[in-house]
Design an enzyme around this catalytic site. Sequence first.
Site, PDB file in Angstrom:
ATOM      1  N   ASN A   1     -30.178   8.601  -1.395  1.00 18.84           N
ATOM      2  CA  ASN A   1     -29.228   9.201  -0.458  1.00 18.84           C
ATOM      3  C   ASN A   1     -29.953   9.842   0.721  1.00 18.84           C
TER       4      ASN A   1
ATOM      5  N   ALA B   1      -5.928  -1.757  -4.558  1.00 16.68           N
ATOM      6  CA  ALA B   1      -5.307  -0.426  -4.563  1.00 16.68           C
ATOM      7  C   ALA B   1      -5.889   0.431  -5.677  1.00 16.68           C
ATOM      8  N   ALA B   2      -6.361   1.593  -5.303  1.00 16.85           N
ATOM      9  CA  ALA B   2      -6.924   2.507  -6.301  1.00 16.85           C
ATOM     10  C   ALA B   2      -7.191   3.854  -5.646  1.00 16.85           C
TER      11      ALA B   2
ATOM     12  N   PRO C   1     -23.989  17.824   3.746  1.00 17.09           N
ATOM     13  CA  PRO C   1     -24.149  18.229   2.337  1.00 17.09           C
ATOM     14  C   PRO C   1     -24.734  17.117   1.465  1.00 17.09           C
TER      15      PRO C   1
ATOM     16  N   ASP D   1       0.854  -1.191   0.000  1.00 16.97           N
ATOM     17  CA  ASP D   1       0.000   0.000   0.000  1.00 16.97           C
ATOM     18  C   ASP D   1       0.891   1.243   0.000  1.00 16.97           C
TER      19      ASP D   1
ATOM     20  N   TYR E   1     -13.088   8.562 -12.544  1.00 15.66           N
ATOM     21  CA  TYR E   1     -12.856   7.385 -11.676  1.00 15.66           C
ATOM     22  C   TYR E   1     -13.380   6.119 -12.350  1.00 15.66           C
TER      23      TYR E   1
ATOM     24  N   PRO F   1     -21.163  16.941 -10.778  1.00 14.83           N
ATOM     25  CA  PRO F   1     -21.261  16.886 -12.246  1.00 14.83           C
ATOM     26  C   PRO F   1     -21.278  15.430 -12.716  1.00 14.83           C
TER      27      PRO F   1
ATOM     28  N   ASN G   1     -21.990  -0.180  -3.774  1.00 14.56           N
ATOM     29  CA  ASN G   1     -21.450   0.650  -2.678  1.00 14.56           C
ATOM     30  C   ASN G   1     -21.324  -0.139  -1.371  1.00 14.56           C
TER      31      ASN G   1
ATOM     32  N   LYS H   1     -11.411   2.721 -13.766  1.00 13.73           N
ATOM     33  CA  LYS H   1     -11.674   1.350 -13.305  1.00 13.73           C
ATOM     34  C   LYS H   1     -12.054   0.450 -14.491  1.00 13.73           C
TER      35      LYS H   1
ATOM     36  N   THR I   1     -15.807  -2.226  -9.820  1.00 13.48           N
ATOM     37  CA  THR I   1     -16.958  -1.530  -9.246  1.00 13.48           C
ATOM     38  C   THR I   1     -18.143  -1.548 -10.220  1.00 13.48           C
ATOM     39  N   ASP I   2     -19.338  -1.435  -9.656  1.00  9.29           N
ATOM     40  CA  ASP I   2     -20.533  -1.350 -10.514  1.00  9.29           C
ATOM     41  C   ASP I   2     -20.581  -0.033 -11.292  1.00  9.29           C
ATOM     42  N   GLU I   3     -19.751   0.950 -10.861  1.00  8.14           N
ATOM     43  CA  GLU I   3     -19.789   2.251 -11.540  1.00  8.14           C
ATOM     44  C   GLU I   3     -19.358   2.163 -13.005  1.00  8.14           C
TER      45      GLU I   3
HETATM   46  P1  NAD Z   1      -9.883   3.416  -0.306  1.00 11.02           P
HETATM   47  O1  NAD Z   1      -9.693   4.711  -0.998  1.00 11.02           O
HETATM   48  O2  NAD Z   1     -10.456   3.396   1.066  1.00 11.02           O
HETATM   49  O3  NAD Z   1      -8.482   2.648  -0.219  1.00 11.02           O
HETATM   50  C1  NAD Z   1      -7.598   2.582  -1.282  1.00 11.02           C
HETATM   51  C2  NAD Z   1      -6.248   2.108  -0.754  1.00 11.02           C
HETATM   52  O4  NAD Z   1      -5.368   1.990  -1.873  1.00 11.02           O
HETATM   53  C3  NAD Z   1      -5.583   3.076   0.227  1.00 11.02           C
HETATM   54  O5  NAD Z   1      -5.040   2.363   1.320  1.00 11.02           O
HETATM   55  C4  NAD Z   1      -4.483   3.733  -0.585  1.00 11.02           C
HETATM   56  O6  NAD Z   1      -3.353   4.116   0.203  1.00 11.02           O
HETATM   57  C5  NAD Z   1      -4.123   2.622  -1.559  1.00 11.02           C
HETATM   58  N1  NAD Z   1      -3.560   3.116  -2.815  1.00 11.02           N
HETATM   59  C6  NAD Z   1      -4.052   4.094  -3.635  1.00 11.02           C
HETATM   60  N2  NAD Z   1      -3.248   4.258  -4.700  1.00 11.02           N
HETATM   61  C7  NAD Z   1      -2.235   3.352  -4.549  1.00 11.02           C
HETATM   62  C8  NAD Z   1      -1.100   3.031  -5.323  1.00 11.02           C
HETATM   63  N3  NAD Z   1      -0.831   3.674  -6.473  1.00 11.02           N
HETATM   64  N4  NAD Z   1      -0.287   2.044  -4.896  1.00 11.02           N
HETATM   65  C9  NAD Z   1      -0.530   1.389  -3.741  1.00 11.02           C
HETATM   66  N5  NAD Z   1      -1.584   1.669  -2.954  1.00 11.02           N
HETATM   67  C10 NAD Z   1      -2.420   2.638  -3.362  1.00 11.02           C
HETATM   68  O7  NAD Z   1     -10.731   2.520  -1.300  1.00 11.02           O
HETATM   69  P2  NAD Z   1     -11.843   1.410  -0.997  1.00 11.02           P
HETATM   70  O8  NAD Z   1     -13.139   2.065  -0.855  1.00 11.02           O
HETATM   71  O9  NAD Z   1     -11.330   0.524   0.064  1.00 11.02           O
HETATM   72  O10 NAD Z   1     -11.839   0.644  -2.390  1.00 11.02           O
HETATM   73  C11 NAD Z   1     -10.958  -0.455  -2.617  1.00 11.02           C
HETATM   74  C12 NAD Z   1     -11.173  -0.989  -4.022  1.00 11.02           C
HETATM   75  O11 NAD Z   1     -12.524  -1.419  -4.153  1.00 11.02           O
HETATM   76  C13 NAD Z   1     -10.972   0.046  -5.119  1.00 11.02           C
HETATM   77  O12 NAD Z   1     -10.345  -0.584  -6.192  1.00 11.02           O
HETATM   78  C14 NAD Z   1     -12.379   0.499  -5.492  1.00 11.02           C
HETATM   79  O13 NAD Z   1     -12.425   0.910  -6.826  1.00 11.02           O
HETATM   80  C15 NAD Z   1     -13.150  -0.773  -5.259  1.00 11.02           C
HETATM   81  N6  NAD Z   1     -14.566  -0.621  -4.880  1.00 11.02           N
HETATM   82  C16 NAD Z   1     -14.937   0.193  -3.858  1.00 11.02           C
HETATM   83  C17 NAD Z   1     -16.286   0.254  -3.464  1.00 11.02           C
HETATM   84  C18 NAD Z   1     -16.735   1.121  -2.321  1.00 11.02           C
HETATM   85  O14 NAD Z   1     -17.939   1.249  -2.094  1.00 11.02           O
HETATM   86  N7  NAD Z   1     -15.843   1.727  -1.538  1.00 11.02           N
HETATM   87  C19 NAD Z   1     -17.235  -0.512  -4.147  1.00 11.02           C
HETATM   88  C20 NAD Z   1     -16.813  -1.330  -5.209  1.00 11.02           C
HETATM   89  C21 NAD Z   1     -15.476  -1.387  -5.551  1.00 11.02           C
HETATM   90  O1  DAU Z   2     -20.695   1.894  -6.480  1.00 12.26           O
HETATM   91  C1  DAU Z   2     -19.398   1.625  -6.019  1.00 12.26           C
HETATM   92  C2  DAU Z   2     -18.671   2.915  -5.767  1.00 12.26           C
HETATM   93  O2  DAU Z   2     -19.246   3.493  -4.611  1.00 12.26           O
HETATM   94  C3  DAU Z   2     -17.177   2.732  -5.598  1.00 12.26           C
HETATM   95  O3  DAU Z   2     -16.636   2.278  -6.801  1.00 12.26           O
HETATM   96  C4  DAU Z   2     -16.499   4.051  -5.198  1.00 12.26           C
HETATM   97  O4  DAU Z   2     -15.141   3.845  -4.936  1.00 12.26           O
HETATM   98  C5  DAU Z   2     -17.185   4.574  -3.953  1.00 12.26           C
HETATM   99  O5  DAU Z   2     -16.633   5.814  -3.581  1.00 12.26           O
HETATM  100  C6  DAU Z   2     -18.681   4.709  -4.187  1.00 12.26           C
HETATM  101  O6  DAU Z   2     -18.971   5.761  -5.161  1.00 12.26           O
HETATM  102  P1  DAU Z   2     -20.187   6.783  -4.942  1.00 12.26           P
HETATM  103  O7  DAU Z   2     -19.915   7.990  -5.735  1.00 12.26           O
HETATM  104  O8  DAU Z   2     -21.484   6.109  -5.112  1.00 12.26           O
HETATM  105  O9  DAU Z   2     -19.986   7.042  -3.359  1.00 12.26           O
HETATM  106  P2  DAU Z   2     -20.014   8.381  -2.481  1.00 12.26           P
HETATM  107  O10 DAU Z   2     -19.972   7.924  -1.050  1.00 12.26           O
HETATM  108  O11 DAU Z   2     -19.026   9.380  -2.912  1.00 12.26           O
HETATM  109  O12 DAU Z   2     -21.473   8.932  -2.776  1.00 12.26           O
HETATM  110  C7  DAU Z   2     -22.624   8.156  -2.553  1.00 12.26           C
HETATM  111  C8  DAU Z   2     -23.836   8.986  -2.987  1.00 12.26           C
HETATM  112  O13 DAU Z   2     -23.979  10.095  -2.090  1.00 12.26           O
HETATM  113  C9  DAU Z   2     -23.710   9.594  -4.370  1.00 12.26           C
HETATM  114  O14 DAU Z   2     -24.977   9.597  -4.993  1.00 12.26           O
HETATM  115  C10 DAU Z   2     -23.252  11.026  -4.111  1.00 12.26           C
HETATM  116  C11 DAU Z   2     -23.900  11.339  -2.777  1.00 12.26           C
HETATM  117  N1  DAU Z   2     -23.147  12.299  -1.919  1.00 12.26           N
HETATM  118  C12 DAU Z   2     -21.846  12.026  -1.666  1.00 12.26           C
HETATM  119  C13 DAU Z   2     -21.095  12.874  -0.863  1.00 12.26           C
HETATM  120  C14 DAU Z   2     -19.634  12.598  -0.596  1.00 12.26           C
HETATM  121  C15 DAU Z   2     -23.793  13.376  -1.353  1.00 12.26           C
HETATM  122  O15 DAU Z   2     -25.007  13.596  -1.561  1.00 12.26           O
HETATM  123  N2  DAU Z   2     -23.058  14.216  -0.556  1.00 12.26           N
HETATM  124  C16 DAU Z   2     -21.732  14.023  -0.309  1.00 12.26           C
HETATM  125  O16 DAU Z   2     -21.117  14.850   0.409  1.00 12.26           O
END
Ligand code: NAD
Ligand code: DAU
Length: 339
Positions: free
Chosen positions: A252, A82-83, A208, A33, A153, A277, A182, A157, A125-127
């Site tokens: 949300n 890692a991402a 927000p 990491d 983003y 956006p 998510n 991915k 990710t589903d995104e």
């Molecule tokens: P996060 O941002 O919490 O953690 C990412 C980690 O990756 C951090 O520890 C960071 O230090 C490390 N990292 C970033 N760039 C790096 C690099 N170049 N080299 C080495 N380490 C690096 O992310 P998360 O929410 O835990 O997501 C993890 C993975 O799951 C991601 O690939 C994300 O796209 C995917 N994902 C996330 C969600 C979600 O809801 N959070 C859902 C579906 C998929």
């Molecule tokens: O669907 C999987 C994805 O879920 C992952 O791939 C991403 O890494 C993860 O960040 C997440 O993306 P989202 O954009 O869906 O998550 P976020 O928590 O940023 O936002 C969730 C929803 O809430 C989205 O519709 C935007 C809204 N939002 C978010 C923030 C940060 C708000 O309304 N206010 C906020 O301040």
Amino acid sequence: MKVLITGGAGFIGSNFIYYMQEKYPDYYIVCLDALTYAGNFETLEHAMKKSNFRFVKGNIADRESVFKLFEEEGFNIVINFAAESHVDRSIKDPEIFLKANVLGTQVLLDAAKEYGVDRFHQVSTDEVYGELPIDRPDLFFTEDTPLQCSSPYSASKASADLLTFSYYKTYKLPISISRCSNNYGPYHFPEKLIPLMITRALYEQPLPVYGDGNNVRDWLYVEDHCRAIDLIIHKGRVGEVYNVGGHNEKTNLEVVKLILKELNKPESLINFVADRPGHDLRYAIDPSKIQLELGWQPETLFSEGISKTIRWYLDNSKWWKSIVNGEYRQYYERMYKEK
Ligand code: NAD
Ligand code: DAU
């Protein structure tokens, strides 16, 4: 079994390390990491106590050190978490997303090809599927839904997914890909919706909500995601994509109101701000494939998972307070200044 988990100091990666240490106490786990703003070494405090765990600080895009690590360790399984993961940050600065998520994945794939692995799993990710309409609740993302990205983003991915698949077709690298909805749960960085709202509500600061708050996300407790990845790396078919989600769609606004209710805080804290956006309207996963092929089912109901998560943030305020008191505060002010 030697397992490389990249991004293990972040939210899902750290939960996965704890899950694996519990389920497979004999596995030797290495976490690579870069400790970006989203990575937190303290999160791995308990993992570090195990003798068969090694932490390596390094960037997945750093070819020389990644190759050295693969040569030294000889991994059986690589799981790439890692991402750069925050959509809003990708809108402000796309380039770091391409470097980490695309070029970083390519370096890992090259190393896996060079040194050989039994499985390379890409956590996606589903995104990557873009958005679904809100007024068509009958529509879901399947593994065959075309990729249609809205943010830098998700484009990064999707690029990593395509690259991963190409290493399977061209070099016969044994890959798999999971596309999850998510997640929420412990160690979630407080820039994302659920932890942001919990931590701000506790300080009685405005919450927000983007646009009208009617965008829909499909929430899954992080441990359910970890179980899905465990099944895929051990039993899933090589060269396949598996969607992961628990049919748990919420607007949300519903999520924010539930958090306020659980914390006994007033709804007057809700502050509607300018929309993101390119904000995707709705995500919703069809998980039939992983359910039918691998017998995966989500185990945590949202009502249960959100209470557990809120309890975790109440009990672990040291973890998130050190984040929200530091550089993060400037980030928050910058990010939300124009909203
Ligand atoms: P996060 O941002 O919490 O953690 C990412 C980690 O990756 C951090 O520890 C960071 O230090 C490390 N990292 C970033 N760039 C790096 C690099 N170049 N080299 C080495 N380490 C690096 O992310 P998360 O929410 O835990 O997501 C993890 C993975 O799951 C991601 O690939 C994300 O796209 C995917 N994902 C996330 C969600 C979600 O809801 N959070 C859902 C579906 C998929
Ligand atoms: O669907 C999987 C994805 O879920 C992952 O791939 C991403 O890494 C993860 O960040 C997440 O993306 P989202 O954009 O869906 O998550 P976020 O928590 O940023 O936002 C969730 C929803 O809430 C989205 O519709 C935007 C809204 N939002 C978010 C923030 C940060 C708000 O309304 N206010 C906020 O301040």
